[in-house]
Each structure stands twice: as C-alpha cells, then as structure tokens.
Scaffold this active site. Structure first.
Site, short mmCIF file in Angstrom:
data_model
loop_
_atom_site.label_atom_id
_atom_site.label_comp_id
_atom_site.label_asym_id
_atom_site.label_seq_id
_atom_site.Cartn_x
_atom_site.Cartn_y
_atom_site.Cartn_z
N GLY A 127 0.82 -1.22 0.00
CA GLY A 127 0.00 0.00 0.00
C GLY A 127 0.84 1.25 0.00
O GLY A 127 0.94 1.96 1.00
N SER A 129 1.41 3.48 -3.33
CA SER A 129 0.93 4.52 -4.25
C SER A 129 -0.44 5.03 -3.88
O SER A 129 -1.27 4.32 -3.32
CB SER A 129 0.86 3.95 -5.67
OG SER A 129 2.08 3.37 -6.02
N SER A 161 -1.92 -4.13 -6.14
CA SER A 161 -2.01 -5.44 -6.80
C SER A 161 -2.52 -6.49 -5.82
O SER A 161 -2.02 -6.59 -4.70
CB SER A 161 -0.64 -5.87 -7.32
OG SER A 161 -0.11 -4.91 -8.18
N GLU A 245 14.05 -5.50 -3.22
CA GLU A 245 13.28 -6.29 -4.19
C GLU A 245 13.68 -6.00 -5.62
O GLU A 245 13.13 -6.54 -6.54
CB GLU A 245 11.78 -6.04 -4.00
CG GLU A 245 11.36 -4.58 -4.07
CD GLU A 245 10.75 -4.16 -5.40
OE1 GLU A 245 10.20 -5.01 -6.08
OE2 GLU A 245 10.85 -2.97 -5.74
C1 LIG Z 1 1.39 -3.54 -12.81
C2 LIG Z 1 1.57 -2.57 -11.69
C3 LIG Z 1 1.39 -3.00 -10.41
C4 LIG Z 1 1.53 -2.10 -9.36
N1 LIG Z 1 1.31 -2.54 -8.10
C5 LIG Z 1 1.40 -1.68 -7.08
C6 LIG Z 1 1.12 -2.11 -5.75
O1 LIG Z 1 0.78 -3.27 -5.53
N2 LIG Z 1 1.20 -1.22 -4.75
C7 LIG Z 1 1.57 0.08 -4.96
O2 LIG Z 1 1.67 0.82 -4.00
N3 LIG Z 1 1.85 0.53 -6.21
C8 LIG Z 1 1.76 -0.32 -7.26
N4 LIG Z 1 2.02 0.13 -8.53
C9 LIG Z 1 2.30 1.55 -8.74
C10 LIG Z 1 3.75 1.88 -9.09
O3 LIG Z 1 4.56 1.77 -7.98
C11 LIG Z 1 3.74 3.30 -9.69
O4 LIG Z 1 3.12 3.20 -10.95
C12 LIG Z 1 5.07 3.91 -9.84
O5 LIG Z 1 5.69 4.16 -8.61
C13 LIG Z 1 5.00 5.24 -10.62
O6 LIG Z 1 4.04 6.11 -10.12
P1 LIG Z 1 2.91 6.72 -11.06
O7 LIG Z 1 2.32 5.62 -11.82
O8 LIG Z 1 2.04 7.55 -10.23
O9 LIG Z 1 3.69 7.64 -12.10
P2 LIG Z 1 4.26 9.11 -11.86
O10 LIG Z 1 5.11 9.14 -10.65
O11 LIG Z 1 3.17 10.08 -11.96
O12 LIG Z 1 5.20 9.23 -13.12
C14 LIG Z 1 4.74 9.51 -14.44
C15 LIG Z 1 5.96 9.71 -15.32
O13 LIG Z 1 6.74 10.80 -14.82
C16 LIG Z 1 8.06 10.38 -14.55
N5 LIG Z 1 8.60 11.08 -13.39
C17 LIG Z 1 8.02 11.31 -12.18
N6 LIG Z 1 8.85 11.93 -11.37
C18 LIG Z 1 10.01 12.10 -12.04
C19 LIG Z 1 11.27 12.66 -11.72
N7 LIG Z 1 11.57 13.15 -10.53
N8 LIG Z 1 12.22 12.62 -12.68
C20 LIG Z 1 11.98 12.07 -13.90
N9 LIG Z 1 10.80 11.55 -14.25
C21 LIG Z 1 9.85 11.55 -13.33
C22 LIG Z 1 7.93 8.90 -14.28
O14 LIG Z 1 9.15 8.22 -14.45
C23 LIG Z 1 6.89 8.51 -15.29
O15 LIG Z 1 7.50 8.35 -16.53
C24 LIG Z 1 1.89 -0.75 -9.60
C25 LIG Z 1 2.08 -0.32 -10.91
C26 LIG Z 1 1.92 -1.21 -11.96
C27 LIG Z 1 2.11 -0.70 -13.35
#
Ligand SMILES: Cc1cc2nc3c(=O)[nH]c(=O)nc-3n(C[C@H](O)[C@H](O)[C@H](O)COP(=O)(O)OP(=O)(O)OC[C@H]3O[C@@H](n4cnc5c(N)ncnc54)[C@H](O)[C@@H]3O)c2cc1C
Lengths: 377, 358
Positions: A127, A129, A161, A245
């Site tokens: 938990g 994001s 997930s 991990e």
């Molecule tokens: C299949 C899958 C399973 C997942 N399971 C879980 C889960 O079980 N629990 C959980 O907590 N999360 C989970 N996640 C979430 C995952 O951890 C996040 O998607 C990830 O941390 C990125 O956050 P965001 O999607 O909000 O993208 P954002 O952080 O909004 O990023 C969007 C884009 O901006 C870029 N960006 C952001 N900040 C910067 C920076 N400082 N410099 C350069 N680029 C930047 C990113 O690299 C990306 O390209 C899962 C994601 C997926 C796809």
C-alpha cells in the site's frame, strides 16, 4: 561497482534439480504459463511449494522458514518464473513482506506472520501509491490518527495489486504532520484487508484483467501492535524495501515463457532472421541472469550494493520490452489473446502488459537517478 | 602464468599504461601498431600467454589471455596479442611447431580467402590470397590453414615470402591483404579440432575481451567528464537527460564484462560456442549503444582525434565486426538453440559460469 560471475555450488545445483522435478510433477503439460510475477493466483500451488520448503525460505527456522541463502531463493524463484508457475498468491509476501518483517517487525509480528507466510497461507499487498503520489512517495496523504489502543487510518491507495485476494497490506501513511522534512513522520502500518472501513474496488488492467485495485480506507482501526517497525521511520523502511526487491529474476524473466513457446512452435529450420532473434535473446538472457545472480551472491556475502540493483532492474526490464518487440518482428502473426497458439496468446499478453514492466516497483526514470547517485559514489 | 586473476590485468596496466596512453596511441596510429607496447609486453612474456612453455609460450590458460586482452582493450593498445596467443600460438603448438619470436599473426578464413598447398615434406609450395589479416605487415610470420588435396594443414609463412597489401580498420590497426606464392618451410596436417570454426571462436573471444576493456574505460571516462564539465552553472551529470547516458553506459559495460568473464572462465580448457557467441553478441550490441551514448555525453571534445574517447570508440566500431558480427553469431547461436529444442532452452540459459578459479 563489481558484478562478479559466480559458480553454483553442488548443493545449489541439487536444489535446482529438486525444484525442476517438483515443477515437472506439478505443472501439467497444457498449463498456460504466466508472465513472471503477474502469474496466476493459486493457493493450492503456493501451499505445495511451501510444504517443499520454498516459500519464505530465507527466513530463519524459528519463524517457520528454512534459513536458506539469498542465492537459494534466487534459484527457486528463477525456476518458478522460467516455468511461468502460478506464484501470484505468495510472491509479494515471500519477496518483500517477509524480509521487511524480519528486519523491522516486532517479535510478536514475526511470530504471528512469518510462519503463516512461510506456509504459503498468508498473502500481502503493498500500500504505497496513491492517486496523487506515485514516484514522489513521500507525498502520501493517507493519515493515521492515534486513538485508544491504536490508530484510525484514512486515505486512498491505488494500483494495489492483489488487494482483492490477499489478506493484509503494508500501508505507508503519515503519523505526524510534515513540518520541515517531509521524509519524517511517515510510518508503515499492517492493515487487515477485511477490516471494517476498507473498501476495495477493481481497476481493470489494459488487457481487461482484474489485477490491481483502489483501496479506500475510512476510519480503519489498526491496533498498536500492527505498526511495522519504528513509528516515523516509514520512509527509510520503504526505501530499503524497494532496493531489496529490485534486482531479482522477476525483473528479466517476465517474457521468458513467451520466448520458450516461440521456440517450441517454430518451423524448423528457422529462417536467418528467426535464428538471429533467438541467438540475440539467449545471449542477453544469459548475461542479465548472471548480473542478477551476482547481486544475490553479494547480498549473501554481506557486500554493500548501491547502484547495482537499480542497474539490474533497469537493464532487465528494458530488455523485457525489447524482447517483446523482437519476438513480434519475427513471429509474423496477428496477435490474438484467444489464439490456438500458446505462443501467440503469450505474446498478446506480453504486448498488452509490457509497458508496466518499467513502471512497477519504481519507474525507469527514478531508477536511473538512484543508479547515477550510486555510480558517482 | 602463476599470477592470480586480477593481478594479470594490473601487471599489464603497469607495463602499457604509459606506453599506450592517449598520446602514445595517437603517435602509434600512423604505424598501424604500437611497437614499444608490443616489445614491453613481449619482454614480460604477456604476448605468449596460454601457449604451453614447451612450445615457446609462457603457459597459463585462455582466461589468463583474456585478462591480458581486456587490459589491451582498455588502453587501446594496437598489439597483436590475441593473434599471437590465442590463434597462431594455439594452432602452431597444437601441430607440434614452436612459436617463433613473433609477433605471429594468423589468417582465420575470410570468406574470400583461398589457400592451396602442394608438394610434400621435402618441399612445400603455397598459393594463398588472404584478406583482412590482422597486423600481417608487422608480423615476422603468418600462420594459416591451407588444403593439401582437401586435407587442411597448418602452414607457417615467413614475412619475406608474403606480399602485403596494406589495409586498416577504423582505428588505424593494420588489417592487411596477403598474397603468397612461395616455397614454405613448415606445413603440418591440422590436428583434430583446429579449423576455421574453432579459430574464429577464439578470435571472437579475444575481441570480446578487448571490447569489454574498452567499454569499462569509456564508462570511467564518461563518469569523470560529466562530473567536471559545467554548463548552466552546474556539472552536466546533474541533468537527468545526461544521467540517462551515464546509466546506459554503465549497464552495457557491466553486462559486457560479466559475459566475457563467464565465457573466459568457462574456456578452461576450451571455449564453448554458446558462451563465446553470447559474449561477442553482448559486447557487439553494447559497443554501438555505448559509443553513441558516450559521444553524446561528451559533446564536441569527444569528436577530436586527440581525446581518448575516440581511440576507444573507433576500436569498438571495428572489433565488433571482426571475427563475426553480432548478427552472424546470433544466427549461429539461434540455429543451435532451435535445433536443441524448447525444453533445452532454460537449462542452457541458466548455466552461467561453471568453472571456478582453481
Ligand atoms: C502492474 C503494476 C502494479 C503495481 N502494483 C502496485 C502495488 O501493488 N502497490 C503500490 O503501491 N503501487 C503499485 N504500482 C504503482 C507503481 O509503484 C507506480 O506506478 C510507480 O511508482 C510510478 O508512479 P505513477 O504511476 O504515479 O507515475 P508518476 O510518478 O506520476 O510518473 C509519471 C511519469 O513521470 C516520470 N517522473 C516522475 N517523477 C520524475 C522525476 N523526478 N524525474 C523524472 N521523471 C519523473 C515517471 O518516471 C513517469 O514516466 C503498480 C504499478 C503497476 C504498473
């Protein structure tokens, strides 16, 4: 920076042979392999694997584990992933939660959770994001307010997930206001996913699958005993957990089964283009596996790893995506998730889920800045 | 060779660090090789590693030779060590011939080569047309395989009997055409296992080792340069777009290094086709990617003849094509894996390094 090749010991090779035997018996020939860690959720399989001693195997025996090494766990994991085994139920608890509990958990938490995880019966989600908090994890808004005997948690987690199938999740939340350093005042709480006030709603994945969820928490009561680690140390705990991990075989084997089925269904002899794709993929798999294994060996030997795990994850996940494109370029087939061909079905799934490889567990962009800092030393 | 792994690289670096420093490399280039570096290496017996002592070599194994070659690549040293140790040294000693003082190079069978042997032990006559022979100009002898009525023979040609048509690779290293129509002193039936396939395999491993050394050096250079060069009031490694280049270079340099390390360790006693093909493919793919990223991160300074980066990238662009491109090795490996079948795929991939140090 030191990635050193490693030779598997006779005992390690013996373990591998045992896992291969186990998989031959447990997975029927018509078994549809999963794509790496996104494989099927199969409680029965997890229990059988646990009975063989291969879930939570690096946990000490007094908590129900086998006290095995990181390399032993690597060997079991790579065999499971390369066979596309249905590891969905226990995988996160085994990879992530168990080591965190062992390192930061209270004695009571270890005694309660670890034996259940090692039995393959207790499953965890993560938990972290939230709708407004992705890469910038320190900005989480979920809060926990102290009440008599525990905490009341409020907020919304997303992309969780397996929350609809698992028992608990470790929630990163704010336990004291962020004045000054926003990395302070964060804590991890173990929340029972069946507790009152927890609402789990599906978020459908690109391929229509129900894999992750939105989990909203409204005045969810969490007893004091479920605070994981030090109050206020959530940030340090979560970042160490993410680095732990990072470099495992799940970061480069997601599409191995797709590759294997390509080979299995290939018209012989292969065209020069097909042979070239096979050779190039095999060379990369062979090499990246050794990078990943070397991190496992270094962890066992107590050598500090800074940049290396992030580099392995980046190289592994980007390779997975290139592998999909390369297979597609030689497959000469239109993708159909319902195809009669196992290869075509797996490739369809790989194309649909591939973009997530470089997002989950920290995006490529974020990893690179972690890696760059480590390289500079 | 009794040195422990790692110490060979250090010893070689000590010998050629200055003799093949960036300025020395620049001065050596018009000559097609770096003679002072060769002499110093020969004096320290590093030019005959992996050749048995009884045949005029310094002993040691292929992994030792690869360690020398990694250092040679790192310093962009234009010296025929792979040719002398891994190719000619091996072919001659296996055929029971002593390795002459050298450098001795070897033609490993270019598709356009022809080599016909006539005569008998009393008198051999060789007719050969060879292409892209490394450092033929500088070699005291050229070894090759030539057919005598369809039986391959190991033949040694003294420099004086060869007509050289000079050529070079992108780094100015001699890659010459050779024409021979002469009576030659030595010809011995090639022992089993010595053929163009096994020679090419050794050559590919040697070039992969050199590439891994050059890639490691580019990684260091780029880290150092981007950490000192300032633009917009800060060092350029503070920019994410530049970090992307830095990380990409580190990844590919490390992948190349681990592939070569495993292939070299497993080459005791003989190199394995899968391992060497994988290492040459990974190094070849890394070369293009790393060269592009490193030049981008360096800007114009990297495009100058004086600067060290170009000495390394011009070698990578050459070495990746020598002894088989990534495409060629991928195709060969893919054919083998396809023939072995899907069930054998994972067991092969999960067989990494299998031979320990001692
Ligand atoms: C299949 C899958 C399973 C997942 N399971 C879980 C889960 O079980 N629990 C959980 O907590 N999360 C989970 N996640 C979430 C995952 O951890 C996040 O998607 C990830 O941390 C990125 O956050 P965001 O999607 O909000 O993208 P954002 O952080 O909004 O990023 C969007 C884009 O901006 C870029 N960006 C952001 N900040 C910067 C920076 N400082 N410099 C350069 N680029 C930047 C990113 O690299 C990306 O390209 C899962 C994601 C997926 C796809």
């Amino acid at each position: 920076m030191r990635f050193a090749t490693t030779v598997l010991t006779p005992a390690e090779l013996e373990l591998r042979a045992q896992v291969r035997d186990f998989l031959r018996t447990e997975l029927p020939p018509e078994h549809k392999p999963g794509l790496g860690m996104a494989a099927e959720h199969d409680p029965e399989f997890s229990c059988k694997l646990a009975a063989a001693g291969w879930v939570g195997m690096a946990i000490p025996p007094k908590y129900g584990g086998r006290g095995r090494s990181v390399v032993d766990r690597f060997i079991v994991t790579e065999e499971l992933l390369s066979a596309g085994a249905p590891i969905g139920a226990h995988f996160v608890a085994d990879r992530q939660t168990a080591p965190v509990l062992l390192r930061y958990g209270s004695e009571a938490q270890r005694e309660y959770f670890l034996p259940r995880i090692c039995a393959g019966e207790c499953w965890f989600s993560l938990g972290m994001s939230e709708p407004d908090s992705g890469s910038d994890l320190a900005s989480v808004r979920t809060t926990a307010r102290q009440v008599d005997g525990g905490w009341l948690v409020n907020g919304t987690k997303v992309w969780t997930s397996g929350a609809h199938k698992n028992h608990y999740f470790a929630v990163l939340c704010r336990t004291s206001p962020a004045d000054g350093d926003r990395h302070e005042g964060l804590s991890q709480l173990i929340v029972d996913l069946s507790a009152a006030g927890v609402r789990i709603s599906p978020i459908h994945f690109l391929n229509g699958a129900h894999h992750f969820n939105e989990v909203s928490l409204t005045d969810v009561f969490v007893p004091d005993g479920m605070v994981l680690g030090q109050l206020g140390s959530g940030w340090q705990q979560v970042t160490s957990e993410l680095s732990y991990e990072r470099a495992g075989p799940d970061r480069f084997l997601s599409v191995f089964t797709t590759f294997r089925h390509y080979l299995a269904e290939l018209a012989q002899p292969p065209s020069p283009q097909a042979a070239r794709a096979i050779g190039s993929l095999a060379a990369q798999f062979w090499t990246i596996r050794q990078l990943s294994l070397s991190v496992a060996r270094a962890l066992d030997e107590g050598r500090a790893m800074r940049a290396e795990p992030a580099l392995v994850k980046d190289i592994g996940t980007r390779f997975e995506q290139r592998a999909i494109e390369l297979l597609r370029s030689v497959a000469e087939t239109e993708l159909d998730p319902e195809s009669d061909s196992m290869f075509a079905r797996l490739l369809a799934e790989a194309v649909l889920t591939g973009p997530s490889f470089t997002l989950r567990g920290g995006t490529t962009e974020i990893l690179r800045s972690v890696a760059r800092k480590g390289l500079r030393g | 060779m009794s040195e422990h792994r790692g110490s060979i690289a250090e010893a070689v670096a000590g010998i050629i660090g200055e003799l093949s420093g960036p300025e020395a490399v620049r001065l050596a280039e018009p000559h097609g090789w770096n003679e002072p570096a060769w002499r110093a290496l020969a004096e320290a017996a590093f030019t005959t590693v992996a050749v048995p002592e009884e045949h005029g070599g310094s002993g040691g194994d292929i992994a030792d030779a690869c360690e020398v070659l990694t250092a040679v690549g790192r310093f962009a040293a234009a010296v025929p060590v792979a040719e002398n140790c891994l190719l000619a040294g091996w072919a001659l000693s296996s055929a029971g011939l002593a390795l002459p003082g050298g450098p001795v190079t070897m033609a490993v069978g270019h598709p356009a080569d022809t080599a016909v042997l006539r005569g008998n032990t009393a008198s051999w006559r060789l007719n050969a047309r060879l292409h892209r022979v490394p450092w033929a100009r500088q070699a005291t002898h050229i070894a090759l395989l030539a057919d005598l009525e369809e039986v391959p023979h190991v033949v040694l040609v003294p420099h004086a009997d060869a007509e050289i048509q000079p050529g070079s690779n992108l780094a100015g290293e001699a890659r010459d055409g050779v024409v021979v129509d002469a009576v030659v002193p030595h010809a011995v039936p090639a022992p089993a296992g010595i053929d163009t396939g096994t020679l090419r395999l050794r050559g590919a491993l040697g070039r992969a080792a050199a590439m891994s050394g050059a890639l490691a050096r580019i990684n260091e250079l780029t880290l150092a340069y981007t950490g000192t060069r300032q633009q917009f009031g800060r060092t350029i490694d503070r920019f994410q777009a530049v970090q992307r280049h830095i990380v990409r270079i580190a990844e590919h340099a490390n992948a190349a290094a681990i592939a070569v390390e495993a292939a070299a360790a497993n080459a005791r006693p003989l190199p394995d086709v899968f391992d060497v093909a994988a290492a040459k493919i990974v190094c070849g793919e890394a070369s293009g990617i790393v060269a592009a990223a490193a030049h981008q991160a360096h800007g114009a300074i990297g495009m100058t003849k004086e600067y060290e980066l170009g000495q390394l990238t011009r070698r990578l662009w050459s070495w990746r094509d020598e002894f088989g491109t990534e495409a060629l090795w991928s195709e060969l490996l893919g054919e083998q894996l396809a023939a072995a079948g899907a069930a054998a795929l994972w067991p092969r991939i999960s067989t990494g390094r299998v031979v320990g140090n001692e």
